[in-house]
Design an enzyme around this catalytic site. Structure first.
Site, PDB file in Angstrom:
ATOM      1  N   LEU A 107       0.826  -1.194   0.000  1.00 31.73           N
ATOM      2  CA  LEU A 107       0.000   0.000   0.000  1.00 31.73           C
ATOM      3  C   LEU A 107       0.867   1.254   0.000  1.00 31.73           C
ATOM      4  CD1 LEU A 107      -2.707  -1.109   2.574  1.00 31.73           C
ATOM      5  CD2 LEU A 107      -2.973  -0.922   0.114  1.00 31.73           C
ATOM      6  N   GLU A 131      -7.765   7.808   9.485  1.00 35.71           N
ATOM      7  CA  GLU A 131      -7.204   7.788   8.134  1.00 35.71           C
ATOM      8  C   GLU A 131      -6.806   6.358   7.788  1.00 35.71           C
ATOM      9  OE1 GLU A 131      -3.774   9.964   5.394  1.00 35.71           O
ATOM     10  OE2 GLU A 131      -3.979  10.467   7.518  1.00 35.71           O
ATOM     11  N   LEU A 132      -7.424   5.787   6.791  1.00 34.15           N
ATOM     12  CA  LEU A 132      -7.297   4.368   6.476  1.00 34.15           C
ATOM     13  C   LEU A 132      -5.840   3.963   6.254  1.00 34.15           C
ATOM     14  CD1 LEU A 132      -8.862   1.731   5.931  1.00 34.15           C
ATOM     15  CD2 LEU A 132      -8.954   2.396   3.517  1.00 34.15           C
ATOM     16  N   ASP A 133      -5.394   2.933   6.999  1.00 30.93           N
ATOM     17  CA  ASP A 133      -4.059   2.336   6.851  1.00 30.93           C
ATOM     18  C   ASP A 133      -2.923   3.342   7.013  1.00 30.93           C
ATOM     19  OD1 ASP A 133      -5.092  -0.229   6.424  1.00 30.93           O
ATOM     20  OD2 ASP A 133      -5.306   0.117   4.276  1.00 30.93           O
ATOM     21  N   ALA A 134      -3.158   4.408   7.754  1.00 33.23           N
ATOM     22  CA  ALA A 134      -2.135   5.443   7.911  1.00 33.23           C
ATOM     23  C   ALA A 134      -1.804   5.708   9.375  1.00 33.23           C
ATOM     24  CB  ALA A 134      -2.584   6.732   7.237  1.00 33.23           C
TER      25      ALA A 134
END
Length: 287
Positions: free
Chosen positions: A199, A229-232
């Protein structure tokens, strides 16, 4: 294992913090068994983890937090968390259909590697009930409709269960649903996720097949705390494995699953041992 207190703290750096905290502990007859500290020179911040035995400690454990807040928190503009090694975190595991991470987590739990309780496994599919039954752990299913029209209702039911079971840590063991902001706010820096390290590249289905088609030479996994915040969120653990032209899409998937479960378990271990401090969107991982 002797009863011990574990203190994680951070504050603006200035001389004397270590001596003040260690003197407080030793003056009250605490035996320090671990001390690690770090200074972020860019931000001027001081971070420390200290652990001490409570056998002969003069201050009652239920008064310790108040003492520390009164003596040091305001004085040093300090944020801290206090834990006790004989209080087991209660961990819920969220899963969908993939079993590799779930099996690894439960095997370590049953082998006694972790000082933790796992009172429930939560899923949006029936598929992994047999795994939960093998380990005698209650398995709860809340199916989410494709249009997500019942998602808020499902999360409300899940939150009720988590509160009932006094859950302090959530592990997403390849749970293929986005966690709501409400749940994230309820468990800040206490929801751990795992995903492949491609990602933001190779988004969507079959990422390892996409990587094979591109001829990548390294694959990996990232475990992090979940934020809005998605995947952050703050990264806890990462690792990689090299691959060659001899690898197939199937071997990439197999190697990817191996690295995912190892990285996730390392992250969970650090959290359970209270060796992670989060600051802004980064983590300080103590040895």
């Amino acid at each position: 294992m002797k009863p011990a207190a574990i203190l994680l703290l951070h504050c603006p750096d200035e001389p004397g913090i270590i001596s003040e905290v260690t003197r407080f502990i030793t003056d009250n007859k605490g035996n320090i068994v671990y001390l690690d500290q770090y200074v972020d020179r860019e931000d001027g911040m001081f971070f420390m983890r200290i652990e001490w035995e409570l056998d002969d400690f003069l201050i009652p454990r239920d008064k310790l937090e108040d003492y520390f807040r009164t003596l040091y928190s305001q004085r040093y503009k300090m944020e801290f968390n206090l834990y006790f090694n004989d209080e087991k975190p209660r961990m819920a595991i969220f899963v969908s259909k993939m079993s590799h991470c779930l099996y690894d987590l439960l095997a370590r739990y049953k082998a006694g590697e972790w000082n933790v309780e796992i009172p429930c496994i939560i899923s949006n599919h029936e598929d992994l009930r047999y795994v939960a039954e093998q380990f005698n752990i209650p398995y709860y299913i809340w199916s989410i409709k494709k249009d997500h029209s019942n998602k808020s209702e499902v999360e409300k039911a899940e939150m009720t269960l988590l509160k009932k079971e006094k859950i302090s840590l959530i592990v997403l063991a390849r749970y293929m649903q986005i966690i709501s902001d409400d749940m994230i706010k309820t468990y800040p820096n206490h929801i751990i996720n795992i995903h492949h390290s491609f990602l933001p590249a190779f988004v969507g289905a079959k990422p390892y097949h996409q990587a094979w088609e591109r001829g990548v030479k390294i694959i990996g996994a990232t475990s992090h705390y979940v934020t809005a915040e998605l995947d952050a969120g703050p990264i806890i653990e990462q690792d990689v494995v090299r691959i060659t032209h001899k690898d197939t899409p199937e071997s990439l998937v197999r190697k990817g699953r191996d690295i995912e479960k190892i990285v996730l378990s390392r992250a969970v271990t650090k959290h359970i041992e209270h060796k992670i401090l989060t600051y802004h969107n980064k983590t300080i991982i103590f040895s």
